[in-house]
Design an enzyme around this catalytic site. Structure first.
Site, mmCIF file in Angstrom:
data_model
loop_
_atom_site.group_PDB
_atom_site.id
_atom_site.type_symbol
_atom_site.label_atom_id
_atom_site.label_comp_id
_atom_site.label_asym_id
_atom_site.label_seq_id
_atom_site.Cartn_x
_atom_site.Cartn_y
_atom_site.Cartn_z
ATOM 1 N N GLY A 72 0.821 -1.207 0.000
ATOM 2 C CA GLY A 72 0.000 0.000 0.000
ATOM 3 C C GLY A 72 0.856 1.260 0.000
ATOM 4 N N THR A 73 1.954 1.209 0.708
ATOM 5 C CA THR A 73 2.848 2.363 0.772
ATOM 6 C C THR A 73 3.364 2.707 -0.622
ATOM 7 O OG1 THR A 73 3.497 1.803 3.030
ATOM 8 C CG2 THR A 73 5.018 3.202 1.788
ATOM 9 N N ASN A 152 -7.252 3.944 9.376
ATOM 10 C CA ASN A 152 -6.701 2.709 9.939
ATOM 11 C C ASN A 152 -6.784 2.654 11.457
ATOM 12 O OD1 ASN A 152 -4.785 4.838 9.127
ATOM 13 N ND2 ASN A 152 -3.299 3.677 10.317
ATOM 14 N N GLN A 180 -7.550 0.053 4.052
ATOM 15 C CA GLN A 180 -8.301 -0.552 5.160
ATOM 16 C C GLN A 180 -9.728 -0.945 4.781
ATOM 17 O OE1 GLN A 180 -7.232 -1.655 7.932
ATOM 18 N NE2 GLN A 180 -5.206 -0.710 8.065
ATOM 19 N N HIS A 202 -1.933 -7.780 2.316
ATOM 20 C CA HIS A 202 -1.813 -8.358 3.659
ATOM 21 C C HIS A 202 -2.881 -7.853 4.630
ATOM 22 C CE1 HIS A 202 0.209 -5.150 6.166
ATOM 23 N NE2 HIS A 202 0.518 -4.671 4.969
ATOM 24 N N THR A 238 10.505 -7.509 -12.467
ATOM 25 C CA THR A 238 9.863 -8.820 -12.603
ATOM 26 C C THR A 238 8.793 -8.970 -11.526
ATOM 27 O OG1 THR A 238 11.866 -9.723 -13.526
ATOM 28 C CG2 THR A 238 10.302 -11.326 -12.646
ATOM 29 N N CYS A 326 2.550 1.056 12.269
ATOM 30 C CA CYS A 326 3.783 1.684 11.770
ATOM 31 C C CYS A 326 4.306 2.719 12.766
ATOM 32 C CB CYS A 326 3.532 2.381 10.444
ATOM 33 S SG CYS A 326 2.321 1.557 9.433
HETATM 34 N N1 PLP Z 1 -2.650 3.158 4.113
HETATM 35 C C1 PLP Z 1 -3.330 2.751 5.187
HETATM 36 C C2 PLP Z 1 -4.640 3.403 5.514
HETATM 37 C C3 PLP Z 1 -2.832 1.736 6.002
HETATM 38 O O1 PLP Z 1 -3.511 1.347 7.081
HETATM 39 C C4 PLP Z 1 -1.588 1.155 5.679
HETATM 40 C C5 PLP Z 1 -0.998 0.123 6.552
HETATM 41 O O2 PLP Z 1 -1.277 0.049 7.713
HETATM 42 C C6 PLP Z 1 -0.926 1.591 4.520
HETATM 43 C C7 PLP Z 1 -1.479 2.595 3.772
HETATM 44 C C8 PLP Z 1 0.379 0.997 4.109
HETATM 45 O O3 PLP Z 1 0.181 -0.300 3.604
HETATM 46 P P1 PLP Z 1 1.407 -1.338 3.528
HETATM 47 O O4 PLP Z 1 1.606 -1.874 4.896
HETATM 48 O O5 PLP Z 1 0.951 -2.388 2.576
HETATM 49 O O6 PLP Z 1 2.569 -0.588 3.015
#
Ligand code: PLP
Length: 386
Positions: A72-73, A152, A180, A202, A238, A326
């Site tokens: 997601g990041t 989140n 989320q 995940h 890849t 995080c």
């Molecule tokens: N955006 C939100 C709202 C999230 O809750 C998270 C992870 O907790 C992310 C982005 C980042 O996702 P990833 O852990 O796959 O990098």
């Protein structure tokens, strides 16, 4: 162990069905999907299938609108970098909410250093976006709006349809962080007015290390990764074949779970909140009056230090989070709760509980019992080793 886990917003276990779908792609079908020979074909087909499955879950217009990333990041970062690269000089303003995930806010901070104007729109104490400020924040330089579909930490949803209408009227791009929400609430991208949408496997019983970005047809997008033509030139490198297959299988599972499992999870969350309110005094549930994702409950236990409570629960075998995984360990009060008007002390007495597929009624009852005892002991000043 898994039944004592109440931190599904942080990450989820990989579902058995997903593990099975991934298994042939480590050795048996190990080929490079870009290869023209036989071993490359099955992986290429499998990626196609995963893309279709995800496009179906999201009700996208076309599966080509989906591109796979590592998380997601990365998806969030990729949107900002693309807008930065492609925007004309005069279009240098971005609107975000003040409660976005750090993977949005930190890229914004970086863009700000490069001369962009970033306006973080405040939220009301109930978590709702301040639409009045939002509407006023637009000017002719605004290039992008980025809003999360659900937070989140609190699970509170933003009204994305409303944002999309405004974006449409103003002719501004809209990015939605749906990390989320995927698998927790239905999403329909077709005709939604959303230009970009981020997600991560995940968070919905897929593997770590794979995510996706939806880029609406005909919306300009420049890859942050260069050096290969994978993903139609929108993400070089890849492909993580097994991961992508896992994401596809998780999307298929999510489609079924939305109808069957999610209502059960929601009733467990509600049972938890109702019984907690009956059993423990001086608690506060964030966003209870608002639309929330069905699995999340963020609760303030007045006079109790959330981090100490979390460690104490951990010692008793129960996993919860102080907010964003995080940010855990940062010892800083949550920026989300602060934006909702909490004092440092209030924010620091809050804990996030997030439920999922493997949460049971018994495990919720056990959680309630342990919480009740522990909070009571904290409040009576009993020394608790953590
Ligand atoms: N955006 C939100 C709202 C999230 O809750 C998270 C992870 O907790 C992310 C982005 C980042 O996702 P990833 O852990 O796959 O990098």
């Amino acid at each position: 162990m898994i039944s004592q886990y109440f931190d599904y917003n942080s990450t989820t276990p990989v579902a058995e069905e997903v593990i099975q779908a991934m298994a042939p792609f480590w050795v048996e079908n190990f080929g490079n999907p870009s290869s023209l020979h036989q071993p490359g074909r099955a992986p290429a087909q499998a990626i196609k299938k995963a893309r279709r499955r995800l496009a179906e879950l999201l009700v996208a217009e076309d599966e080509k609108e989906i591109l796979f990333t590592s998380c997601g990041t990365e998806s969030n970062n990729a949107v900002f970098r693309s807008v930065f690269d492609l925007s004309q000089k005069e279009h240098r303003k971005i609107l975000v909410s003040s409660v976005e995930h750090s993977s949005v806010l930190q890229v914004c901070a970086e863009l700000e250093k490069k001369g962009w104007e970033i306006e973080a729109i405040p939220v009301h104490p109930n978590g709702e976006l301040n639409w009045e400020v939002f509407e006023k924040a637009f000017d002719e330089n605004t290039a992008l709006i980025s809003l999360m579909m659900a937070n989140n930490e609190t699970g509170i949803c933003f009204d994305i349809q409303r944002a999309a209408e405004i974006a449409r009227n103003r002719n501004v791009l809209l990015h939605v962080d749906a990390v989320q929400v995927v698998g927790k609430l239905p999403i329909t991208l077709k005709n939604s007015g959303i230009h970009f949408l981020s997600l991560s496997a995940h968070k919905f019983y897929g593997p770590k290390g794979v995510g996706a970005l939806y880029v609406r047809q005909n919306v300009p997008f420049r890859s942050s990764m260069i050096g290969g033509r994978q993903e139609r030139g929108r993400r070089a490198g890849t492909e993580n074949v097994a991961g992508i297959v896992g994401l596809g299988a998780a999307a298929e599972l999510a489609r079924k779970d939305l109808e069957t499992k999610m209502p059960e999870i929601e009733s467990l969350r509600n049972l938890f909140e109702d019984q907690l309110a009956d059993q423990i005094e001086h608690i506060f549930v964030y966003g209870k009056s608002r639309k929330r994702i069905p699995n999340t409950s963020n609760i303030r236990f007045q006079g109790v230090d959330g981090e100490t409570l979390m460690y104490s629960l951990d010692k008793q075998g129960i996993s919860v989070s102080g907010g964003s995984a995080c940010m855990s360990g940062a010892h800083e009060p949550s920026h989300v709760l602060k934006a909702m008007g909490c004092t440092d002390a209030e924010a620091k007495s809050s804990i996030r509980f997030s439920f999922g597929r493997y949460t049971t009624k018994e495990s919720v009852q056990q959680l309630l019992q342990v919480l009740k005892n522990t909070v009571q002991r904290f409040r009576t000043g009993e020394k608790i080793s953590t």
